[in-house]
Design a protein around this motif. Structure first.
Motif, short mmCIF file in Angstrom:
data_model
loop_
_atom_site.label_atom_id
_atom_site.label_comp_id
_atom_site.label_asym_id
_atom_site.label_seq_id
_atom_site.Cartn_x
_atom_site.Cartn_y
_atom_site.Cartn_z
N GLY A 225 -1.39 -12.69 11.72
CA GLY A 225 -1.47 -13.96 12.44
C GLY A 225 -0.07 -14.46 12.76
O GLY A 225 0.85 -13.68 13.01
N ASN A 226 0.11 -15.77 12.76
CA ASN A 226 1.39 -16.36 13.14
C ASN A 226 2.27 -16.70 11.94
O ASN A 226 3.20 -17.49 12.05
CB ASN A 226 1.13 -17.63 13.97
N LEU A 227 1.98 -16.11 10.80
CA LEU A 227 2.82 -16.31 9.63
C LEU A 227 4.17 -15.62 9.82
O LEU A 227 4.24 -14.52 10.38
CB LEU A 227 2.15 -15.72 8.38
N GLU A 228 5.23 -16.24 9.36
CA GLU A 228 6.56 -15.65 9.41
C GLU A 228 6.90 -15.04 8.05
O GLU A 228 6.38 -15.46 7.02
CB GLU A 228 7.60 -16.71 9.78
N GLU A 229 7.77 -14.07 8.07
CA GLU A 229 8.13 -13.37 6.84
C GLU A 229 8.72 -14.32 5.79
O GLU A 229 8.40 -14.24 4.61
CB GLU A 229 9.13 -12.25 7.13
N ASP A 230 9.57 -15.24 6.23
CA ASP A 230 10.18 -16.19 5.30
C ASP A 230 9.12 -17.05 4.63
O ASP A 230 9.22 -17.37 3.43
CB ASP A 230 11.19 -17.09 6.02
N GLU A 231 8.10 -17.44 5.38
CA GLU A 231 7.03 -18.28 4.84
C GLU A 231 6.24 -17.54 3.78
O GLU A 231 5.92 -18.11 2.72
CB GLU A 231 6.10 -18.72 5.98
N ILE A 232 5.92 -16.28 4.05
CA ILE A 232 5.12 -15.52 3.08
C ILE A 232 5.96 -15.16 1.85
O ILE A 232 5.47 -15.12 0.73
CB ILE A 232 4.51 -14.27 3.74
N LYS A 233 7.25 -14.93 2.06
CA LYS A 233 8.14 -14.62 0.93
C LYS A 233 8.29 -15.81 0.00
O LYS A 233 8.39 -15.66 -1.22
CB LYS A 233 9.51 -14.17 1.43
N SER A 234 8.34 -16.99 0.57
CA SER A 234 8.48 -18.19 -0.26
C SER A 234 7.24 -18.42 -1.12
O SER A 234 7.30 -19.03 -2.17
CB SER A 234 8.74 -19.42 0.62
N LYS A 235 6.10 -17.92 -0.63
CA LYS A 235 4.85 -18.07 -1.39
C LYS A 235 4.79 -17.07 -2.54
O LYS A 235 4.33 -17.38 -3.63
CB LYS A 235 3.66 -17.87 -0.44
N PHE A 236 5.27 -15.84 -2.27
CA PHE A 236 5.19 -14.77 -3.27
C PHE A 236 6.60 -14.31 -3.62
O PHE A 236 7.10 -13.32 -3.07
CB PHE A 236 4.36 -13.59 -2.75
N GLU A 237 7.22 -14.98 -4.54
CA GLU A 237 8.61 -14.68 -4.88
C GLU A 237 8.75 -13.35 -5.61
O GLU A 237 9.80 -12.70 -5.52
CB GLU A 237 9.18 -15.80 -5.75
N ASN A 238 7.71 -12.92 -6.32
CA ASN A 238 7.81 -11.70 -7.12
C ASN A 238 7.15 -10.49 -6.47
O ASN A 238 7.04 -9.44 -7.10
CB ASN A 238 7.16 -11.93 -8.50
N VAL A 239 6.70 -10.62 -5.23
CA VAL A 239 5.99 -9.51 -4.60
C VAL A 239 6.94 -8.32 -4.42
O VAL A 239 8.11 -8.48 -4.09
CB VAL A 239 5.40 -9.95 -3.24
N GLU A 240 6.41 -7.11 -4.71
CA GLU A 240 7.23 -5.91 -4.63
C GLU A 240 7.25 -5.29 -3.23
O GLU A 240 8.27 -4.79 -2.78
CB GLU A 240 6.73 -4.88 -5.65
N ILE A 241 6.10 -5.31 -2.57
CA ILE A 241 6.00 -4.71 -1.24
C ILE A 241 5.33 -5.70 -0.30
O ILE A 241 4.26 -6.24 -0.61
CB ILE A 241 5.18 -3.40 -1.28
N LEU A 242 5.95 -5.93 0.85
CA LEU A 242 5.46 -6.92 1.81
C LEU A 242 5.52 -6.31 3.20
O LEU A 242 6.52 -5.73 3.60
CB LEU A 242 6.35 -8.17 1.74
N GLU A 243 4.45 -6.40 3.95
CA GLU A 243 4.48 -5.88 5.32
C GLU A 243 3.49 -6.63 6.20
O GLU A 243 2.46 -7.12 5.74
CB GLU A 243 4.21 -4.38 5.35
N LYS A 244 3.83 -6.69 7.48
CA LYS A 244 2.96 -7.34 8.46
C LYS A 244 2.00 -6.31 9.03
O LYS A 244 2.41 -5.19 9.35
CB LYS A 244 3.78 -8.00 9.57
N TYR A 245 0.74 -6.70 9.18
CA TYR A 245 -0.27 -5.75 9.65
C TYR A 245 -0.02 -5.38 11.11
O TYR A 245 0.12 -6.26 11.97
CB TYR A 245 -1.67 -6.35 9.52
N SER A 246 0.02 -4.07 11.38
CA SER A 246 0.23 -3.62 12.76
C SER A 246 -0.45 -2.28 13.04
O SER A 246 -0.23 -1.70 14.10
CB SER A 246 1.74 -3.48 13.04
N LYS A 247 -1.26 -1.80 12.10
CA LYS A 247 -1.84 -0.47 12.26
C LYS A 247 -2.70 -0.37 13.52
O LYS A 247 -2.60 0.57 14.28
CB LYS A 247 -2.68 -0.11 11.03
#
Length: 675
Positions: A225-247
């Motif tokens: 959706g329209n979520l930005e990487e910085d926004e999702i990172k601020s929510k999950f500070e300890n996440v190991e792997i982060l990616e935007k769906y594009s398959k």
């Protein structure tokens, strides 16, 4: 004093209140949503064993508003104008039926309402009774003006507000219930409290409505959706792997164009998504205007994939839901999937979940070893074995470990020996796979030189497999030795337990006694509690039960094994006379009852008497003692005294060289030691 008339045709109170909510959290959420829609900045929930109270400082309702808004069940909810300089809030409720949620919590509730501009102590009060309301289509209640009772004195300063006190409650409130409500309410709302100026308190403790407890346990996240990487990172500070769906590009575009944003993530263990009472958050929810609209949007697309126990997601779809006509099902269980737009949303989210599961599988396999207990990961023998694997073997090992690690992730504790056994068994499978691959390659190869090279390699592998089978046998025997040590160390171990363990592993007593008790044809060679009557004459008989009797090729006659538990007290604390009398009875009873023994001298029947390790020669300070003369007489009588400690020492000594070779060969990891 005046009256308030409720119109409640067709059992609306039952269908829209009592039967819609099977648990406490969703019903409470409906009442909190009403407070939010009334522009409350603070809502207090107070729980006790006999009441539930929801207090807010929202706009409140005067008598006219109670008649036009509150007493008409199911009318379209009217938007309220902001107060106190607050920004406009999009209403969480639509149909004005959330008020009836109180009846799923209790049979009676009392309302206190104060509208803006009322005098300081001027509250309207009325009480609704479920049984009375369901008895008629029209229900009149008296409305009185009153001061707040003493129990609400801390809220007297409110210039406006609404209080609902529910009594004759339907469910008992326990500490576990409170914890569950706290976590469930946090998940049922997604409100940026700093921007909206909204606080929700449960028994005085403020709830966090912009995050959930499981956020810091998320390891892998896909967002869209329209979520930005910085926004999702601020929510999950300890996440190991982060990616935007594009398959699938058109699905990614669908979310952006529909103004639907969200994330789907995975945790390390299923228990990371569970409450103390076992309730699971392993599902994907839909939020609209800050409140949960569907508790499990993919419930119609359920599958049996193990990964589903590790997956959680939150989707924000304010604009999407606002454009739908009556999107919620009549059962209030979620979005109506018969609506084409909702069906399309479900199909697209299902595709994203499939992608998450694929990536979850990959990540789990890549990190399969990390999921093992620390004592195995740090075991030098295991790390040495891993270093000798080919890349293909490593892939297969990780895949098998991944399947096993799902069991390790369960809440049920696994015995350490069972875990070690599974890990070493997987190691055996890896070596077997190599032999199978060589045979397949040999059959496919036509070049004679290449065939010879493969044959040489195959013979080497077969020799290796023979060593491996030998190593596995040693493993099993080591496990039996370790179990006997544990039985010895436990003072509560019964004699029967020792008897069964030595019967299952007679090689502990004599290394040549390899009776397989799992093979039916072998059972006659070793018996437990074999019964013989000893005829003493004059119609006097003595019953005798032999702990273990064994018949082996190395001995002409059956061997008697009598044992006591390792604790040298009670029946297990014996002396020379007791042993001599018991064995004499056993031997004479066998001779009387076994024809081929009729002419045998009783001392020809060998006896092994197993005693506590607290046994020794007189003067050594043991609980069981023998003089030198007594020990000599036992030897002459073909009775061998064997201590449990000697069984252990001899067994370990016998397999010491085998273990040394096995460790040096590194055929399979040795998990019996940390070094």
């Amino acid at each position: 004093m005046t009256s308030l008339k409720f119109s409640i045709a067709n059992n609306a109170v039952t269908h829209l209140g009592r039967n819609l909510y099977s648990t406490t959290p969703p019903a409470l959420a409906e009442l909190v949503a009403n407070s939010y829609d009334a522009y409350a900045t603070e809502v207090n929930i107070k729980l006790s064993n006999d009441s539930i109270v929801i207090i807010d400082n929202g706009k409140g309702l005067d008598l006219v508003e109670l008649e036009q808004k509150y007493a008409i069940i199911g009318s379209e909810k009217q938007e309220e104008a902001p107060i106190n300089g607050l920004d406009e809030r999009k209403p969480m409720g639509k149909k004005g039926i959330g008020k009836l949620a109180a009846f799923s919590l209790g049979n009676i509730y009392t309302v206190y309402s104060k509208s803006r501009g009322s005098s300081a102590n001027d509250w309207l009060k009325f009480t609704l009774n479920y049984r009375q309301m369901t008895a008629s289509n029209d229900y009149d209640v008296e409305v009185t003006e009153t001061e707040l009772p003493e129990e609400f004195s801390e809220f007297e300063s409110y210039t406006s507000g609404f209080i609902v006190k529910i009594t004759d409650t339907r469910r008992r409130i326990t500490e576990a219930t409170r914890n569950n409500i706290r976590k469930q309410l946090s998940r049922r709302f997604y409100i940026n409290q700093s921007k909206t100026n909204f606080k929700l308190k449960l028994d005085g403790q403020e709830l966090e409505l912009a995050s959930n407890e499981y956020y810091n346990k998320i390891q892998y996240v896909v967002y869209f959706g329209n979520l930005e990487e910085d926004e999702i990172k601020s929510k999950f500070e300890n996440v190991e792997i982060l990616e935007k769906y594009s398959k699938i590009p058109h699905i990614a575009t669908y979310f952006s164009n529909s103004n639907i944003s969200g994330w789907i993530g995975t945790t390390n263990k299923p228990k990371d998504l569970k409450n103390e009472d076992g309730a699971s958050f392993a599902n994907i929810i839909i939020l609209a205007n800050g409140k949960i609209a569907d508790e499990d949007i993919l419930k119609s697309k359920s599958n049996a994939r193990i990964a589903n126990n590790y997956i959680v997601g939150e989707i924000v779809a304010d604009d999407f839901i606002s454009k739908l006509d009556d999107p919620i099902t009549s059962s209030r269980q979620g979005l109506d999937d018969s609506i084409p737009e909702v069906e399309e949303l479900i199909l697209n989210l299902d595709k994203v979940r499939d992608f998450v599961i694929e990536r979850w599988d990959e990540i789990r396999r890549e990190n399969a070893i990390e999921n093992l207990p620390e004592r195995i990961k740090s075991n030098q023998s295991y790390t040495d074995w891993l270093s000798g694997l080919t890349e293909e073997q490593k892939k297969i090992n990780n895949k098998l470990l991944d399947l096993f690690s799902n069991k390790l992730d369960d809440d049920v504790a696994l015995d350490a020996n069972a875990v070690d056994s599974m890990v070493t068994s997987i190691s055996t499978v890896i070596n077997n796979i190599e032999a199978d691959d060589l045979i397949a390659s040999f059959e496919e190869e036509e070049d004679s030189d290449a065939q010879y090279a493969l044959l040489f390699k195959l013979m080497t592998n077969i020799a290796k497999m023979e060593d491996l089978n030998h190593a596995n046998l040693i493993r099993k025997r080591l496990s039996a030795i370790e179990k006997l040590e544990r039985l010895m160390a436990d003072d509560s171990t019964a004699e029967k337990v020792f008897e069964k363990h030595l019967s299952d592993n007679p090689w502990l007593i004599n290394p040549y006694w390899n009776v397989d008790r799992n093979t039916p044809t072998e059972t006659d060679y070793l018996r437990n509690q074999e019964f013989f009557n000893l005829d003493r004459g004059n119609d006097e008989f003595k019953r005798n039960f032999l702990d273990i009797s064994i018949r082996v090729a190395e001995e002409e006659y059956p061997i008697i094994i009598e044992l006591k538990k390792n604790t040298a007290d009670g029946y297990a604390r014996v002396d020379f006379n007791m042993i001599n009398e018991q064995i004499t009875n056993y031997r004479q009873a066998m001779i009387q009852n076994i024809p081929e023994l009729r002419t045998v001298d009783e001392t020809d029947i060998k006896v092994i008497f197993v005693l506590s390790e607290n046994t020794g020669m007189i003067g050594a300070g043991n609980k069981i003692e023998f003089t030198a003369r007594e020990k000599q007489m036992l030897d002459i009588s073909n009775i061998t005294i064997l201590k449990y400690s000697k069984i252990i020492a001899e067994a370990r000594k016998m397999y010491q060289d085998h273990l040394k070779y096995q460790k040096e060969a590194k055929l399979i990891p040795d998990l019996s030691t940390d070094s």
